[in-house]
Every structure is written in structure tokens, then in C-alpha cells.
Design a protein around this motif. Structure first.
Motif, PDB file in Angstrom:
ATOM      1  N   LYS A 350       0.835  -1.202   0.000  1.00 37.94           N
ATOM      2  CA  LYS A 350       0.000   0.000   0.000  1.00 37.94           C
ATOM      3  C   LYS A 350       0.871   1.253   0.000  1.00 37.94           C
ATOM      4  N   GLN A 351       1.917   1.229   0.804  1.00 34.48           N
ATOM      5  CA  GLN A 351       2.820   2.376   0.876  1.00 34.48           C
ATOM      6  C   GLN A 351       3.548   2.584  -0.456  1.00 34.48           C
ATOM      7  N   MET A 352       3.996   1.501  -1.076  1.00 38.65           N
ATOM      8  CA  MET A 352       4.697   1.604  -2.352  1.00 38.65           C
ATOM      9  C   MET A 352       3.775   2.038  -3.475  1.00 38.65           C
ATOM     10  N   LEU A 353       2.509   1.643  -3.422  1.00 38.94           N
ATOM     11  CA  LEU A 353       1.542   2.060  -4.435  1.00 38.94           C
ATOM     12  C   LEU A 353       1.328   3.569  -4.400  1.00 38.94           C
ATOM     13  N   LEU A 354       1.403   4.134  -3.204  1.00 34.90           N
ATOM     14  CA  LEU A 354       1.188   5.579  -3.051  1.00 34.90           C
ATOM     15  C   LEU A 354       2.447   6.395  -3.327  1.00 34.90           C
ATOM     16  N   ALA A 377      -5.331 -11.390  -4.428  1.00 33.26           N
ATOM     17  CA  ALA A 377      -6.252 -12.008  -3.468  1.00 33.26           C
ATOM     18  C   ALA A 377      -6.018 -11.477  -2.060  1.00 33.26           C
ATOM     19  N   ALA A 378      -4.753 -11.394  -1.640  1.00 34.08           N
ATOM     20  CA  ALA A 378      -4.435 -10.901  -0.300  1.00 34.08           C
ATOM     21  C   ALA A 378      -4.764  -9.422  -0.161  1.00 34.08           C
ATOM     22  N   PHE A 379      -4.478  -8.652  -1.206  1.00 34.50           N
ATOM     23  CA  PHE A 379      -4.714  -7.207  -1.159  1.00 34.50           C
ATOM     24  C   PHE A 379      -6.217  -6.914  -1.053  1.00 34.50           C
ATOM     25  N   LYS A 380      -6.995  -7.641  -1.848  1.00 33.10           N
ATOM     26  CA  LYS A 380      -8.439  -7.400  -1.820  1.00 33.10           C
ATOM     27  C   LYS A 380      -9.055  -7.859  -0.505  1.00 33.10           C
ATOM     28  N   LYS A 381      -8.477  -8.911   0.090  1.00 35.63           N
ATOM     29  CA  LYS A 381      -8.970  -9.387   1.378  1.00 35.63           C
ATOM     30  C   LYS A 381      -8.781  -8.328   2.463  1.00 35.63           C
ATOM     31  N   GLU A 382      -7.680  -7.598   2.385  1.00 35.24           N
ATOM     32  CA  GLU A 382      -7.372  -6.583   3.396  1.00 35.24           C
ATOM     33  C   GLU A 382      -8.077  -5.254   3.142  1.00 35.24           C
ATOM     34  N   THR A 383      -8.233  -4.889   1.866  1.00 35.57           N
ATOM     35  CA  THR A 383      -8.721  -3.530   1.540  1.00 35.57           C
ATOM     36  C   THR A 383     -10.065  -3.501   0.826  1.00 35.57           C
ATOM     37  N   GLN A 384     -10.551  -4.665   0.384  1.00 33.65           N
ATOM     38  CA  GLN A 384     -11.755  -4.763  -0.444  1.00 33.65           C
ATOM     39  C   GLN A 384     -11.598  -4.046  -1.792  1.00 33.65           C
ATOM     40  N   LEU A 385     -10.369  -3.719  -2.151  1.00 30.98           N
ATOM     41  CA  LEU A 385     -10.070  -3.062  -3.432  1.00 30.98           C
ATOM     42  C   LEU A 385      -8.920  -3.807  -4.120  1.00 30.98           C
ATOM     43  N   PHE A 390      -7.093   0.851  -5.404  1.00 32.36           N
ATOM     44  CA  PHE A 390      -6.582   1.506  -4.205  1.00 32.36           C
ATOM     45  C   PHE A 390      -5.716   2.706  -4.578  1.00 32.36           C
ATOM     46  N   ARG A 391      -4.815   2.524  -5.511  1.00 30.07           N
ATOM     47  CA  ARG A 391      -3.930   3.617  -5.935  1.00 30.07           C
ATOM     48  C   ARG A 391      -4.746   4.778  -6.509  1.00 30.07           C
ATOM     49  N   LYS A 392      -5.721   4.457  -7.322  1.00 32.38           N
ATOM     50  CA  LYS A 392      -6.543   5.498  -7.946  1.00 32.38           C
ATOM     51  C   LYS A 392      -7.373   6.253  -6.913  1.00 32.38           C
ATOM     52  N   SER A 393      -7.999   5.509  -5.980  1.00 33.67           N
ATOM     53  CA  SER A 393      -8.851   6.151  -4.982  1.00 33.67           C
ATOM     54  C   SER A 393      -8.051   7.036  -4.042  1.00 33.67           C
ATOM     55  N   MET A 394      -6.856   6.607  -3.656  1.00 35.45           N
ATOM     56  CA  MET A 394      -6.032   7.385  -2.740  1.00 35.45           C
ATOM     57  C   MET A 394      -5.441   8.616  -3.436  1.00 35.45           C
ATOM     58  N   ASN A 395      -5.104   8.509  -4.703  1.00 39.99           N
ATOM     59  CA  ASN A 395      -4.584   9.648  -5.444  1.00 39.99           C
ATOM     60  C   ASN A 395      -5.653  10.702  -5.668  1.00 39.99           C
TER      61      ASN A 395
END
Length: 397
Positions: A350-354, A377-385, A390-395
Motif C-alpha cells: 500500500k505504501q509503495m503504491l502511493l 487475493a491478499a490485497f483485496k482481502k485486506e482492503t476490499q479493493l 486503491f492507488r486510484k482512490s487514494m490519489n
């Protein structure tokens, strides 16, 4: 043309079976789990070889057809033993407990041996030509033997339908438990999950159902006939898949076989999960110390970046028993080893994506994942995205 196609398909399938079984037997000295698969393939070969025998060894047709009975009863149990072998937590070998799986095949073998007392011309007329009238010209004893073996064969074939269903369920259950146990011991499980077996089981389930229905209808209701070309093609593809993946597949826990540490029991544990650690000597204070060591290994040492991280590696790193680590993870930190490690990997991702414009795949590899699918699979399990979402929504925020 149809007979030529069927013969070509059958010979090709038998060639794959003989070649693969030979290689599996050679490798069985190192991995005993390969031997049941070799027996399974050879049994299938005996069951399906009639088109080739009709062309190149016609006199052998009745005898091989008679011994198709014990062969068909060998297929499911030997495949089960192969699955047990490659999912075993310790090096697998044939044991006395394994012998009970061969009881139906031994009964079938006894019936087949009894059938050999029927004269060859009667065997050929009954089994190859389907001519029951020949029994009228035989002695009373031969008729009793023939009818007795036919009735016993029918009962055993119906038993095979039930046997196959039972073993199918056992294999599915075993694979489910195996994949869950992998997550107690490894942070990355993609190469060990034996997904090809699931796809094969789906195909086998469809073929088994069609075959079972056909056998029951053919013996009890009315004569039925499957398209030989389609059946031969399906069998060829399935045998090729079993041979290819069976030869490539290593036992999932093989890298832990030489471990001197006692690892958490999963597949052989019959206790409910809540009482799994009932006899453990780990108290609350000790568990808290271990939890701090684990979190320190992840936070400060960033051990999660190791794509091949296992419970055993973590145990060596923090000088703690793997059993105690597993118990601490489950009871104190509320996660299995797989989910706990991947949670750290996702946080790092998540940090590297941002903070970077690097590709999702590179980021996944950099934080310890070894497959894009497992990262998603792991990323979506934690963030539902997804990572991209995730990168787009946070930007945007």
C-alpha cells in the motif's frame, strides 16, 4: 475411419501410460508416493486396452477383460494413496494400514481367477461376442461358475461406483485440509497447492458420473453406448494430464522432511481446532514474549520480504519452537502464519503504491509475493479493493 481413430487414440493413451508408469516406478525409490500413481495408471491401462487388443492381440481379449475387474477396483484407492503421499507431512511409505484399501481389488482378483476355470471358447463367446447361448452346451458346473462370476462381477462393478464416490469425497476433503495446513506453515503457497488436482477431480467427477450412469443403465435397465471417439479423446487428455503433472509434482511439505523441529500437526490431527493446543505448556506470559518477537521480526527485520518465508525459518530467526509460534499466532494474534505475514506484505505494498509509479507486479514481487494472483487475493482481502483501485482512490483523495 472411426475404428482407426479409436485405435490411434487407444494406442497413444497406452503409450503414455506405459512410459509414465515406468518413470514413476524409477522415481519411487526416492518418493514412494509415485508408486501408487504408477499402479493407478497401469490399472487404467488394463481397463481401457480392449481396442488395441482387438487389433494386435485378439486372443488375449477375454483374459484381460476378466482382469479388468480387479484393475478397475484399484484405480480409486491407488489414486487416494498418491494424494495422501504428496500431501503427507512426513515422507510417505506403504504401511499395514494401506493394505485395507486393496481388499475390494483382491476380491475382484479372486472372482477373476474363478472365471478362468470357464473354458476359453465360452469366455470369448460371453465376453467378446455377448453370446449367452453357448452356456446351453456346457456342463452344469461351468454354467454355475459362469453365472456366479457374472453375478459377482455385477455386484463388484456396482460396488466400484460407490467406492469411487467415497474416494472422490476423501480426496476433496484431504486437499481442502492440506491447503489450509499449508497456511499454517508457509507464507507463500502457490507452488504447493496442487491446483491441477482440483481441475482433474472436476473432470474425473464428470467422467465418473457419466460412466457410472452408463454402467448402471447398461446392466440394469437397457443397453447404452457412449461415443467411442469422444470417450477415447477425453481419456487421452486426462491420462496425459495425470502423467504430466504427476511426474512434475513434488510433495508439498518435502522441504520440511529433514526438519528436526516438531512442526504443528494438521492433516493427522483429529482434535477440534479449539482443543488443538490443550496439552501445550505455553502460558500467557510466554505467549506474549513470543508475540513480541514475531512482531519485531516483521516490523524491524522485515522478514516478510522473503518470498520463501516459512514457519520453520521464522522459528530459527527468533529461536522459538514452531509449535509455540503457531499457537501464539492462532490464539494471541488471531491469524494463521500465511494471513499474518501477508498482512504485512499488503501494508508495505500500500505504501509503495502511493509513493511510487512502479507496476503492480513489481510491487508485488518487491514485498514478498511470488505470484500476481496471490497478491491480488491478499490485497483485496485486506482492503476490499484491487491494487489499481486503491492507488486510484487514494490519489484522487
Amino acid at each position: 475411419m472411426d475404428e482407426s481413430l479409436l485405435l490411434a487414440l487407444n494406442i497413444s493413451t497406452l503409450a503414455i501410460i506405459i512410459f509414465s508408469a515406468h518413470l514413476l516406478i524409477l522415481r519411487a525409490s526416492e518418493r514412494h508416493a509415485y508408486l501408487p500413481l504408477a499402479i493407478c495408471l497401469l490399472a487404467i491401462g488394463i481397463v481401457i486396452c480392449q481396442p488395441t487388443l482387438a487389433s494386435v492381440a485378439k486372443p488375449w481379449q477375454p483374459t484381460i477383460l476378466i482382469f479388468s475387474l480387479p484393475a478397475i477396483l484399484l484405480i480409486a484407492p491407488t489414486f487416494w494413496l498418491y494424494v495422501v503421499g504428496i500431501t503427507a507431512e512426513t515422507p510417505w511409505q506403504f504401511q499395514d494400514a494401506s493394505k485395507r484399501h486393496f481388499i475390494p481389488a483382491l476380491i475382484g482378483c479372486a472372482v477373476s481367477l474363478l472365471a478362468l476355470f470357464v473354458p476359453y471358447d465360452v469366455q470369448y463367446a460371453l465376453l467378446i461376442e455377448g453370446n449367452e447361448n453357448i452356456l446351453k452346451s456346457t456342463s452344469e458346473m461351468i454354467r454355475y461358475i459362469a453365472y456366479g462370476t457374472l453375478i459377482a462381477t455385477l455386484l463388484l462393478v456396482l460396488g466400484w461406483v460407490i467406492q469411487s464416490g467415497i474416494y472422490f469425497y476423501k480426496v476433496v476433503k484431504r486437499l481442502t485440509q492440506y491447503r489450509q495446513h499449508l497456511k499454517d506453515l508457509f507464507a507463500s503457497t502457490e507452488s504447493k497447492e496442487i491446483r491441477w488436482l482440483s481441475w482433474l477431480l472436476l473432470a474425473v467427477g464428470v467422467v465418473w458420473t457419466a460412466t457410472a450412469v452408463n454402467i448402471v443403465l447398461d446392466n440394469l435397465v437397457f443397453a447404452t453406448q457412449l461415443n467411442a471417439g469422444i470417450a477415447g479423446s477425453v481419456i487421452l487428455v486426462m491420462i496425459w494430464s495425470i502423467a504430466l503433472w504427476g511426474l512434475r509434482q513434488k510433495p508439498g511439505f518435502e522441504e520440511l522432511y529433514d526438519s528436526k523441529e516438531q512442526l504443528p500437526i494438521g492433516l493427522t490431527n483429529s482434535e477440534p481446532s479449539q482443543s488443538k493446543y490443550q496439552r501445550s505448556a505455553l502460558d500467557e506470559a510466554h505467549a506474549s514474549q513470543i508475540a513480541n518477537k514475531i512482531e519485531n521480526a516483521m516490523h524491524n527485520d522485515r522478514l516478510y520480504l522473503d518470498a520463501s518465508l516459512s514457519l520453520q525459518k521464522l522459528a530459527k530467526h527468533i529461536s522459538t519452537s514452531p509449535n509455540y509460534i503457531s499457537q501464539t499466532l492462532n490464539e494471541s494474534l488471531g491469524a494463521n502464519f500465511f494471513d499474518y505475514v501477508n498482512k504485512y506484505r499488503v501494508e508495505a505494498a500500500k505504501q509503495m503504491l502511493l509513493e511510487s509509479n512502479d507496476t503492480v507486479l513489481n510491487i508485488a514481487m518487491n514485498v514478498g509475493f511470488n505470484a500476481k494472483s496471490s497478491f491480488y487475493a491478499a490485497f483485496k482481502k485486506e482492503t476490499q479493493l484491487t491494487p489499481s483501485q486503491f492507488r486510484k482512490s487514494m490519489n484522487q483523495s
